[in-house]
Design an enzyme around this catalytic site. Structure first.
Site, PDB file in Angstrom:
ATOM      1  CB  CYS A 204       9.483  -5.842  -7.724  1.00  0.00           C
ATOM      2  SG  CYS A 204      10.193  -5.096  -6.253  1.00  0.00           S
TER       3      CYS A 204
ATOM      4  CG  HIS B 279       5.411  -7.186  -5.489  1.00  0.00           C
ATOM      5  ND1 HIS B 279       6.009  -8.200  -6.198  1.00  0.00           N
ATOM      6  CD2 HIS B 279       6.388  -6.595  -4.768  1.00  0.00           C
ATOM      7  CE1 HIS B 279       7.299  -8.231  -5.910  1.00  0.00           C
ATOM      8  NE2 HIS B 279       7.551  -7.276  -5.047  1.00  0.00           N
TER       9      HIS B 279
ATOM     10  CD  GLU C 126       3.130  -9.738  -7.674  1.00  0.00           C
ATOM     11  OE1 GLU C 126       3.020  -8.648  -8.270  1.00  0.00           O
ATOM     12  OE2 GLU C 126       4.204 -10.122  -7.168  1.00  0.00           O
TER      13      GLU C 126
HETATM   14  N1  GLN Z   1      15.921  -7.262  -5.100  1.00  0.00           N
HETATM   15  C1  GLN Z   1      15.231  -6.068  -5.430  1.00  0.00           C
HETATM   16  C2  GLN Z   1      15.168  -5.100  -4.271  1.00  0.00           C
HETATM   17  O1  GLN Z   1      15.358  -5.467  -3.128  1.00  0.00           O
HETATM   18  C3  GLN Z   1      13.831  -6.375  -5.939  1.00  0.00           C
HETATM   19  C4  GLN Z   1      12.937  -6.979  -4.908  1.00  0.00           C
HETATM   20  C5  GLN Z   1      11.697  -7.606  -5.485  1.00  0.00           C
HETATM   21  O2  GLN Z   1      11.618  -7.862  -6.677  1.00  0.00           O
HETATM   22  N2  GLN Z   1      10.703  -7.881  -4.652  1.00  0.00           N
HETATM   23  O3  GLN Z   1      14.923  -3.951  -4.472  1.00  0.00           O
END
Ligand code: GLN
Length: 525
Positions: free
Chosen positions: A376, A501, A503
């Protein structure tokens, strides 16, 4: 068959009610029962999404997009089920539902009160998954005696009254502290805690005692007598090297049989021991693999709980032990420290702090052929890194960190938002994406269609795909052909960034292909 197991906690918080519940759920599942777990958190936040990870640990995201407590991750990894919005409840959300009904006039002029209106809403949610499973395990967060927790325990009492006695099993998890000066384990806090529970009208069927030392017979007898629980239902929960051992320790004390007997149910199949065998394999490894996770919350492992577990599980499948260390992205010695690791992972996150350190770590991984996995925000940083250092887009950035950057390689995509987002300002929960063949992503997933969990606002900006692909950053997967989901560098042994994600999808019995590939690359580095 609709049976319920209630789990409450006493004495102190963080006793591992979620892990106890998941372990019991696992044992019942190994007997063939269909089990589900529902968490109730007594805080006023509508969900933990807005909480600082230092307060609450990781935010676990369900496939339908709920931002929830990290215990749901434990449930999923233990039980290999998918949780949903119905598995996670907070006082804030329950009050909001009741207040919204009141505003609509649904209560016909009644005075809206904790009892019965709040407790009715809680009871409704206790039974939410009953048709989807044989046994619902209901965990009430917090500690007995907390003011916020009272409506939940009261609702549990009413629920007992309104249902058959043999349909409900109540477990209280407490601490039996060791007082070093007296060389003694003390049962008094447990006695007080159970008294508190009984004052409200709940008499536990079982007490699980967290303890650093063995609870001998006389201590069990004492707890049994003072707490009105049969001696065999006083269970010792010693600290173990891995949480995955806990089902076995409970099984050895016949916790599953005691519950099955009281609930008057019959196992649906011969007890399946594959879990126990798998857990033993966690301890048989012939190599150690050192992974650096470069993040903002370096001193709180719980902030990256699912990543930690995913790495451990993937390594164990490769007969290795993952030694995971958390390095602060703002650490001045970061790059020097990274030299001691086999691979680098940059996790998700929000906000500016530590971004430049993360980008430096990525340059180091990219230039030195160190296996890299960006999740992410980690993926977004890898796009920024390549833009700045390979495509010479000076000061390229995400508009999250620099609103006026000349090269917004990551930004909120207004045009696509209406097409692909379901209402909320964040892309939350499962989204499908299509993987291109002849890519690292395809080699790992062995599939052209995947579905993974998201939690972010910003995206890679499609306007820069061409220029970045020209310098070697390949977009290997898109959502609906528009939104980049995976980026990779072909000439690097393992460099991959994912907008989602992975994970959250690891299971003890089955690692996630991205983590497995990452560890494999780290082992062959
Ligand atoms: N801050 C980034 C976004 O909002 C990544 C978010 C995250 O890593 N969950 O896109």
């Amino acid at each position: 068959m609709s049976k319920y197991i209630f789990i409450t906690g006493g004495v102190v918080s963080s006793l591992g009610k979620g892990i106890s519940g998941s372990s019991i759920g696992k044992l019942l599942q190994l007997h063939g029962f269909n089990v589900n777990m529902i968490k109730f958190d007594p805080y006023i936040n509508v969900d933990p999404g807005t909480m600082n990870p230092y307060q609450h640990g990781e935010i676990f995201v369900t496939i339908d997009g709920a931002e929830s407590d990290l215990d749901l991750g434990t449930y999923e990894r233990f039980l290999d089920v998918y949780t949903s919005k119905a598995n996670t409840n907070t006082a804030g959300d329950i009050y909001r539902t009741v207040i919204n009904k009141e505003r609509k006039g649904d209560y016909n002029g009644a005075t809206v009160q904790v009892i019965p209106h709040i407790t009715d809403e809680i009871k409704k949610r206790f039974a939410a998954l009953k048709d989807k499973c044989d046994i619902s395990i209901i965990e009430i967060g917090g500690t007995v005696g907390d003011i916020e927790g009272l409506p939940f325990i009261e609702a549990a009492r009413q629920f007992q009254l309104e249902n058959n006695k043999e349909d409900i099993f109540s477990i209280h998890v407490t601490l039996v502290p060791y007082i070093a000066g007296a060389h003694e384990l003390k049962t008094k806090p447990t006695q007080h805690s159970v008294n508190k529970l009984r004052e409200i009208g709940i008499s536990p069927d079982m007490i699980i005692c967290r303890t650093e030392y063995h609870l001998d017979d006389s201590l069990k007898k004492k707890i049994s007598l003072f707490c009105n629980v049969k001696k065999e239902n006083v269970i010792e929960a010693l600290d173990v090297p891995s949480i995955y051992y806990i089902p076995k320790t409970l099984y050895n004390q016949k916790v599953d049989s005691l519950i099955i007997k009281k609930l008057n149910i019959k196992p649906k199949k011969k007890f399946d021991k594959t879990w126990f065998i798998k857990v033993e394999s966690l301890n048989t490894f012939n190599r150690i693999v050192k992974i650096a996770v470069v993040g903002k919350y370096a001193d709180l492992k719980d902030a990256y709980k699912s990543i930690d577990e995913s790495l451990i599980i993937a390594a164990s499948e490769l007969k290795a032990k993952a030694q995971v260390r958390y390095l602060g992205a703002e650490d001045k010695e970061l790059i020097k420290k990274l030299k001691n690791y086999d691979a680098i992972l940059i996790p998700g996150g929000f906000g500016n702090r530590g971004i430049e350190g993360k980008i430096k770590a990525i340059t180091y991984a990219r230039e030195n052929n160190i296996p890299f996995l960006g999740i992410c925000l980690g993926m977004q940083c890898s796009v920024i890194e390549v833009a700045r250092n390979l495509a010479n887009l000076k000061n390229a950035n995400s508009t999250e960190f620099d609103k006026t950057t000349k090269y917004p390689v990551i930004r909120i995509l207004d045009a696509q938002k209406d097409v692909v987002y379901i209402g909320a300002t964040m892309r939350l929960g499962n989204y499908k994406s299509e993987i291109k063949k002849n890519t690292l992503a395809y080699n790992l997933y062995k599939n052209t269609e995947i579905e993974e969990r998201h939690r972010h606002r910003y995206e890679m900006n499609p306007e820069f795909i061409n220029v970045l692909e020209k310098v070697g950053l390949k977009v290997s997967s898109y959502h609906k052909g528009i939104l980049p989901e995976i980026v990779e560098i072909k000439s690097h042994p393992f460099f991959i960034g994912v907008q989602f994600h992975p994970e959250f999808a690891s299971r003890l019995m089955k690692s996630h292909p991205l983590f497995k590939g990452f560890i494999k690359a780290a082992l062959t580095k």
